[in-house]
Design an enzyme around this catalytic site. Structure first.
Site, PDB file in Angstrom:
ATOM      1  N   ARG A 116       3.521  -7.108 -18.859  1.00 53.58           N
ATOM      2  CA  ARG A 116       3.649  -6.819 -20.201  1.00 53.58           C
ATOM      3  C   ARG A 116       4.816  -6.417 -20.711  1.00 53.58           C
ATOM      4  NH1 ARG A 116      -1.360  -8.655 -21.717  1.00 53.58           N
ATOM      5  NH2 ARG A 116      -2.726  -7.881 -20.386  1.00 53.58           N
ATOM      6  N   TRP A 162      -4.264  -3.730 -22.904  1.00 55.11           N
ATOM      7  CA  TRP A 162      -4.166  -2.794 -21.580  1.00 55.11           C
ATOM      8  C   TRP A 162      -5.146  -2.604 -20.653  1.00 55.11           C
ATOM      9  CZ3 TRP A 162       0.228   0.541 -23.824  1.00 55.11           C
ATOM     10  CH2 TRP A 162       0.655   1.266 -23.141  1.00 55.11           C
ATOM     11  N   ARG A 178     -17.551   6.540 -31.712  1.00 52.48           N
ATOM     12  CA  ARG A 178     -19.017   6.895 -32.236  1.00 52.48           C
ATOM     13  C   ARG A 178     -19.271   8.296 -32.711  1.00 52.48           C
ATOM     14  NH1 ARG A 178     -23.406   6.392 -27.637  1.00 52.48           N
ATOM     15  NH2 ARG A 178     -24.611   6.649 -29.397  1.00 52.48           N
ATOM     16  N   ASN A 232       2.309  -3.987 -11.394  1.00 55.18           N
ATOM     17  CA  ASN A 232       1.920  -5.281 -11.674  1.00 55.18           C
ATOM     18  C   ASN A 232       1.945  -5.140 -13.401  1.00 55.18           C
ATOM     19  OD1 ASN A 232       0.083  -7.781 -11.212  1.00 55.18           O
ATOM     20  ND2 ASN A 232      -1.275  -6.557 -12.076  1.00 55.18           N
ATOM     21  N   ARG A 249      -7.410  -3.566 -14.351  1.00 52.88           N
ATOM     22  CA  ARG A 249      -8.536  -2.862 -13.789  1.00 52.88           C
ATOM     23  C   ARG A 249      -7.983  -1.824 -12.872  1.00 52.88           C
ATOM     24  NH1 ARG A 249     -10.724  -8.618 -12.160  1.00 52.88           N
ATOM     25  NH2 ARG A 249      -8.203  -8.863 -12.060  1.00 52.88           N
ATOM     26  N   ALA A 280       1.797   3.529  -8.775  1.00 55.04           N
ATOM     27  CA  ALA A 280       3.203   2.614  -8.869  1.00 55.04           C
ATOM     28  C   ALA A 280       2.632   1.287  -8.569  1.00 55.04           C
ATOM     29  CB  ALA A 280       4.042   3.394  -8.011  1.00 55.04           C
ATOM     30  N   ARG A 281       2.004   1.054  -7.494  1.00 53.77           N
ATOM     31  CA  ARG A 281       1.948  -0.576  -7.250  1.00 53.77           C
ATOM     32  C   ARG A 281       1.157  -1.086  -8.554  1.00 53.77           C
ATOM     33  NH1 ARG A 281      -1.831  -3.217  -2.413  1.00 53.77           N
ATOM     34  NH2 ARG A 281      -0.699  -5.181  -2.398  1.00 53.77           N
ATOM     35  N   THR A 336       0.788  -1.459   0.072  1.00 53.49           N
ATOM     36  CA  THR A 336       0.013   0.107   0.139  1.00 53.49           C
ATOM     37  C   THR A 336       0.760   1.105  -0.112  1.00 53.49           C
ATOM     38  OG1 THR A 336      -0.526  -0.328   2.295  1.00 53.49           O
ATOM     39  CG2 THR A 336      -2.276  -1.094   0.809  1.00 53.49           C
TER      40      THR A 336
HETATM   41  C1  LIG Z   1       0.845 -13.335 -21.185  1.00 56.41           C
HETATM   42  C2  LIG Z   1      -0.660 -13.036 -20.907  1.00 56.41           C
HETATM   43  C3  LIG Z   1      -1.617 -13.893 -21.476  1.00 56.41           C
HETATM   44  C4  LIG Z   1      -3.176 -13.458 -21.306  1.00 56.41           C
HETATM   45  N1  LIG Z   1      -4.150 -14.484 -21.621  1.00 56.41           N
HETATM   46  C5  LIG Z   1      -5.457 -14.032 -21.443  1.00 56.41           C
HETATM   47  C6  LIG Z   1      -6.217 -14.837 -21.895  1.00 56.41           C
HETATM   48  O1  LIG Z   1      -6.192 -15.932 -22.790  1.00 56.41           O
HETATM   49  N2  LIG Z   1      -7.573 -14.481 -21.733  1.00 56.41           N
HETATM   50  C7  LIG Z   1      -8.097 -13.485 -20.840  1.00 56.41           C
HETATM   51  O2  LIG Z   1      -9.263 -13.317 -20.662  1.00 56.41           O
HETATM   52  N3  LIG Z   1      -7.199 -12.673 -20.410  1.00 56.41           N
HETATM   53  C8  LIG Z   1      -5.481 -13.044 -20.589  1.00 56.41           C
HETATM   54  N4  LIG Z   1      -4.729 -12.165 -20.048  1.00 56.41           N
HETATM   55  C9  LIG Z   1      -5.301 -11.056 -18.987  1.00 56.41           C
HETATM   56  C10 LIG Z   1      -5.010 -11.520 -17.548  1.00 56.41           C
HETATM   57  O3  LIG Z   1      -5.799 -12.541 -17.339  1.00 56.41           O
HETATM   58  C11 LIG Z   1      -5.299 -10.309 -16.808  1.00 56.41           C
HETATM   59  O4  LIG Z   1      -6.753  -9.742 -16.891  1.00 56.41           O
HETATM   60  C12 LIG Z   1      -4.326  -8.785 -17.249  1.00 56.41           C
HETATM   61  O5  LIG Z   1      -2.978  -9.425 -17.232  1.00 56.41           O
HETATM   62  C13 LIG Z   1      -4.687  -7.958 -15.860  1.00 56.41           C
HETATM   63  O6  LIG Z   1      -3.877  -8.426 -14.912  1.00 56.41           O
HETATM   64  P1  LIG Z   1      -4.380  -8.160 -13.258  1.00 56.41           P
HETATM   65  O7  LIG Z   1      -5.870  -8.885 -13.116  1.00 56.41           O
HETATM   66  O8  LIG Z   1      -3.298  -8.457 -12.513  1.00 56.41           O
HETATM   67  O9  LIG Z   1      -4.272  -6.617 -13.226  1.00 56.41           O
HETATM   68  P2  LIG Z   1      -5.310  -5.420 -12.812  1.00 56.41           P
HETATM   69  O10 LIG Z   1      -6.778  -5.920 -13.204  1.00 56.41           O
HETATM   70  O11 LIG Z   1      -4.693  -4.012 -12.642  1.00 56.41           O
HETATM   71  O12 LIG Z   1      -5.568  -5.890 -10.977  1.00 56.41           O
HETATM   72  C14 LIG Z   1      -4.333  -5.621 -10.293  1.00 56.41           C
HETATM   73  C15 LIG Z   1      -4.252  -6.587  -9.111  1.00 56.41           C
HETATM   74  O13 LIG Z   1      -5.531  -6.275  -8.184  1.00 56.41           O
HETATM   75  C16 LIG Z   1      -6.054  -7.640  -7.727  1.00 56.41           C
HETATM   76  N5  LIG Z   1      -7.531  -7.461  -8.195  1.00 56.41           N
HETATM   77  C17 LIG Z   1      -7.859  -6.878  -9.299  1.00 56.41           C
HETATM   78  N6  LIG Z   1      -9.213  -7.190  -9.578  1.00 56.41           N
HETATM   79  C18 LIG Z   1      -9.284  -8.361  -8.461  1.00 56.41           C
HETATM   80  C19 LIG Z   1     -10.597  -9.071  -8.310  1.00 56.41           C
HETATM   81  N7  LIG Z   1     -11.658  -9.029  -9.053  1.00 56.41           N
HETATM   82  N8  LIG Z   1     -10.670  -9.874  -7.451  1.00 56.41           N
HETATM   83  C20 LIG Z   1      -9.492 -10.105  -6.545  1.00 56.41           C
HETATM   84  N9  LIG Z   1      -8.333  -9.178  -6.801  1.00 56.41           N
HETATM   85  C21 LIG Z   1      -8.433  -8.464  -7.814  1.00 56.41           C
HETATM   86  C22 LIG Z   1      -5.092  -8.539  -8.277  1.00 56.41           C
HETATM   87  O14 LIG Z   1      -4.156  -8.771  -6.995  1.00 56.41           O
HETATM   88  C23 LIG Z   1      -4.439  -8.065  -9.403  1.00 56.41           C
HETATM   89  O15 LIG Z   1      -3.219  -8.818  -9.895  1.00 56.41           O
HETATM   90  C24 LIG Z   1      -3.476 -12.537 -20.292  1.00 56.41           C
HETATM   91  C25 LIG Z   1      -2.500 -11.644 -19.704  1.00 56.41           C
HETATM   92  C26 LIG Z   1      -1.028 -12.155 -19.982  1.00 56.41           C
HETATM   93  C27 LIG Z   1      -0.116 -10.795 -19.579  1.00 56.41           C
END
Ligand SMILES: Cc1cc2nc3c(=O)[nH]c(=O)nc-3n(C[C@H](O)[C@H](O)[C@H](O)COP(=O)(O)OP(=O)(O)OC[C@H]3O[C@@H](n4cnc5c(N)ncnc54)[C@H](O)[C@@H]3O)c2cc1C
Length: 221
Positions: free
Chosen positions: A182, A75, A89, A177, A79, A172-173, A54
């Site tokens: 990426r 990108w 649009r 990630n 979330r 930054a956190r 945090t």
């Molecule tokens: C090489 C690669 C291949 C991929 N292939 C696919 C694919 O085939 N299909 C597909 O759908 N996606 C794919 N993705 C996307 C991947 O599943 C993630 O949606 C994306 O990388 C975002 O990562 P994130 O959830 O860690 O990031 P963010 O959404 O920014 O979340 C950051 C962190 O917050 C926490 N967090 C956020 N939301 C929640 C939640 N709802 N519950 C619990 N913790 C949460 C987690 O710790 C998470 O790591 C791929 C990604 C990569 C890098």
């Protein structure tokens, strides 16, 4: 695509990480002759290694990015951040399309693909196929707009290789990630080239946080 990554604004520095952590004991640090004290550099390393995430959230990077729609889709799966994107649009898009500099094959299976460059002849052929598809899609788009059809309908024929642009605000956190996923070799080359530019901005703004993240094998806290 002539894309870009532009750092529009940043409220982000290493001292803010330190002080977000030090408030826990009612303390505060200052820079010493404009430089982060060695004990504060050590604290950032401790926070990173022990996943005290945090204190890395009290900062903001605001980027303005232009890239192909398929890169933007990857990108925007990140979330933890805020996005605003150009609307097709309301705005006619520009004929700015993604043609890969290097064309490669894909062999293996999900999770262990290997990508091998194609020879110049086959690469040229693939680039021509892409160009032809883009031209056909663009002609259809313009024909529909010329006929007065709404942009929001006409855009349906455009491919994911066309450029979009958006603003992205992120701390930054969450940025670490994003970068660990990426900038990795497993990420698609097209998004990695943008992520590496984002990483350079992160390093310039928060050099000690960046160094601690590298030391932590690029695992976000
Ligand atoms: C090489 C690669 C291949 C991929 N292939 C696919 C694919 O085939 N299909 C597909 O759908 N996606 C794919 N993705 C996307 C991947 O599943 C993630 O949606 C994306 O990388 C975002 O990562 P994130 O959830 O860690 O990031 P963010 O959404 O920014 O979340 C950051 C962190 O917050 C926490 N967090 C956020 N939301 C929640 C939640 N709802 N519950 C619990 N913790 C949460 C987690 O710790 C998470 O790591 C791929 C990604 C990569 C890098």
């Amino acid at each position: 695509v002539e894309g870009f990554v532009r750092l529009d604004a940043a409220l982000a520095n290493d001292l803010d990480v330190v002080n977000a952590a030090r408030v826990s004991l009612g303390n505060r640090s200052e820079l010493e002759d404009g430089v982060l004290a060695q004990r504060d550099v050590g604290l950032i390393g401790f926070l990173m290694r022990n996943r005290h995430g945090t204190p890395f959230e009290h900062n903001l990077f605001r980027f303005h990015i232009s890239c192909p729609i398929f890169v933007a889709r990857e990108w925007m799966r990140h979330r933890i951040g805020s996005f605003n994107e150009m609307s097709a649009r309301y705005t006619k898009l520009e004929p700015n399309f993604f043609i890969p500099d290097s064309v490669y094959t894909q062999v293996g299976k999900p999770g262990s693909y290997s990508f091998e460059p194609m020879d110049e002849y086959d690469a040229g052929w693939a680039q021509q196929i892409m160009l032809g598809a883009y031209e056909a899609a663009w002609d259809a788009y313009e024909a529909m707009l010329d006929a007065g059809i709404a942009k929001e309908l006409a855009r349906a024929v455009l491919p994911v290789g066309i450029a979009t642009e958006f603003y992205w605000s992120v701390n930054a956190r969450s940025l670490m990630n994003f970068l660990s996923l990426r900038c990795a070799a497993t990420a698609q080359a097209a998004i990695r080239q943008y992520a590496l530019q984002v990483r350079d901005h992160f390093e310039a703004q928060m050099p000690h946080t960046y160094a601690a993240w590298i030391d932590n094998d690029m695992v976000a806290p």
